[in-house]
Scaffold this active site. Structure first.
Site, PDB file in Angstrom:
ATOM      1  CB  SER A 122      -0.983  -0.177   1.316  1.00  0.00           C
ATOM      2  OG  SER A 122      -0.239   0.231   2.433  1.00  0.00           O
ATOM      3  N   GLY A 142       3.897   3.882  15.413  1.00  0.00           N
ATOM      4  CA  GLY A 142       3.413   3.122  14.684  1.00  0.00           C
ATOM      5  C   GLY A 142       3.896   1.962  13.331  1.00  0.00           C
ATOM      6  CG  ASP A 166       6.659   0.829  16.413  1.00  0.00           C
ATOM      7  OD1 ASP A 166       6.059   0.061  17.346  1.00  0.00           O
ATOM      8  OD2 ASP A 166       6.143   0.357  15.442  1.00  0.00           O
ATOM      9  CG  ASP A 198       2.919   3.888  25.675  1.00  0.00           C
ATOM     10  OD1 ASP A 198       2.562   4.085  24.308  1.00  0.00           O
ATOM     11  OD2 ASP A 198       2.822   3.457  26.414  1.00  0.00           O
ATOM     12  CE  LYS A 214       0.101   0.525   4.830  1.00  0.00           C
ATOM     13  NZ  LYS A 214      -0.098  -0.849   6.306  1.00  0.00           N
ATOM     14  CG  HIS A 218      -7.839  -1.433  11.958  1.00  0.00           C
ATOM     15  ND1 HIS A 218      -8.001  -2.325  10.856  1.00  0.00           N
ATOM     16  CD2 HIS A 218      -6.376  -1.204  12.724  1.00  0.00           C
ATOM     17  CE1 HIS A 218      -6.743  -2.599  11.520  1.00  0.00           C
ATOM     18  NE2 HIS A 218      -5.623  -2.587  11.390  1.00  0.00           N
TER      19      HIS A 218
END
EC number: 2.1.1.4
Length: 316
Positions: A122, A142, A166, A198, A214, A218
């Protein structure tokens, strides 16, 4: 003979190609050879796409998806009264705590490889959908090994510095990789850096003109997402800092668009079982943004299933 029969079946999936020596032979396993196709070469352990890790993680018996999916019926009946599917399966507070246990080191490597594979697929679409060159500094929250950020830096010369942010164990792995993702893509070493921290702790997040998330939100519940976004808002260096959220945003459900949502809907079940997270509509993301001090600016569509939500800080 058994190996031949297996490879003959794998050939139907275009992973290998059978080189027929004698079409009418009684024992083709002794004469016919197989060679990897382009798809098959992607499954080699040294392929830069990390597709092999993706396949092994998703279908492996120890993955969060496989461990948690048997608990889907109880989740439907009782919600999270007994925890997420993963918590009911192994007792870990969340997927990430499960992955960093010493006995799960191989699983963690596969998970990180899975994320790299997803990013490889992607990255160019993400970098092409937004004008990142308007930002001087860009932090990938992340960011794993830095695959997406490396591609964006190559596509947008105007970005002076990119930061892969990260957890400590991920950054250690990213920096020890030889070559690292930026070196592999020949990105000037003055344009990037790795930083451990963190995302729930704003004091560990670097100041930046823009932040990229990204497939991060979710993984988490609404309240946890708000905490993450508030941390980023507190860390931002000015009132104009931008937020770019890359997710499988659920589109409005119409007769023409239902098929467009099948990936997001399927992934939503995985998030529900394993992480306690969810896929969301644009309206639901807008709610999270307002609760954390941001406002929706624009929705960017990519050439693939992902969308990019651009937001800016609310004026005080």
């Amino acid at each position: 003979e058994f190996l031949y029969r297996l490879l003959r079946t794998v050939a139907d999936a275009d992973i290998v190609r059978e080189l027929v020596d004698e079409p009418e032979t009684i024992q083709p396993e002794f004469t016919n050879l197989f060679e990897l196709t382009d798809s098959g070469r992607m499954l080699k352990s040294d392929h830069s796409s990390a597709t092999r890790d993706l396949v092994r993680y998703v279908f492996g018996s120890g993955s969060g998806f496989q461990l948690s999916s048997p608990y889907l019926p109880s989740l439907i009946r009782q919600g999270y009264a007994n925890g997420t599917g993963l918590q009911q399966a192994i007792g870990s507070a969340n997927m990430f705590e499960h992955l960093i246990k010493p006995e799960n080191s191989e699983l963690l490597a596969l998970f990180n490889g899975r994320m790299t594979a997803d990013s490889t697929q992607s990255a160019h679409m993400i970098g092409s959908a937004v004008d990142f060159a308007r930002f001087t500094t860009l932090t990938d929250i992340g960011g794993n090994l830095g695959t997406v950020l490396a591609v964006i830096l190559l596509q947008h010369d105007g970005i002076r510095r990119g930061i892969v942010f990260d957890l400590k164990n991920v950054i250690e792995r990213a920096t020890k990789k030889v070559p690292n993702e930026f070196e592999r893509m020949v990105v000037d070493n003055n344009r990037y850096q790795f930083m451990a921290g963190d995302m729930f702790d704003s004091t560990t997040i670097p100041s930046s003109d823009a932040y990229l998330l990204k497939n991060i939100l979710h993984d988490w519940s609404d309240s946890q997402c708000i905490d993450i976004l508030k941390s980023i808002r507190d860390a931002a260096n000015n009132s104009t800092s931008s937020l770019l959220i890359v997710e499988n945003v659920i589109r409005p459900s119409t007769a023409d668009q239902r098929l467009d949502n099948w990936r997001a809907h399927a992934l939503d079940i995985c998030m529900m079982c394993a992480f306690g997270g969810k896929e969301r509509t644009l309206h639901q993301y807008e709610y999270l943004l307002k609760k954390s001090g941001f406002e929706l600016k624009q929705l960017h569509l990519t050439a693939g299933p992902m969308s990019i939500i651009e937001a800016t800080r609310l004026k005080s």
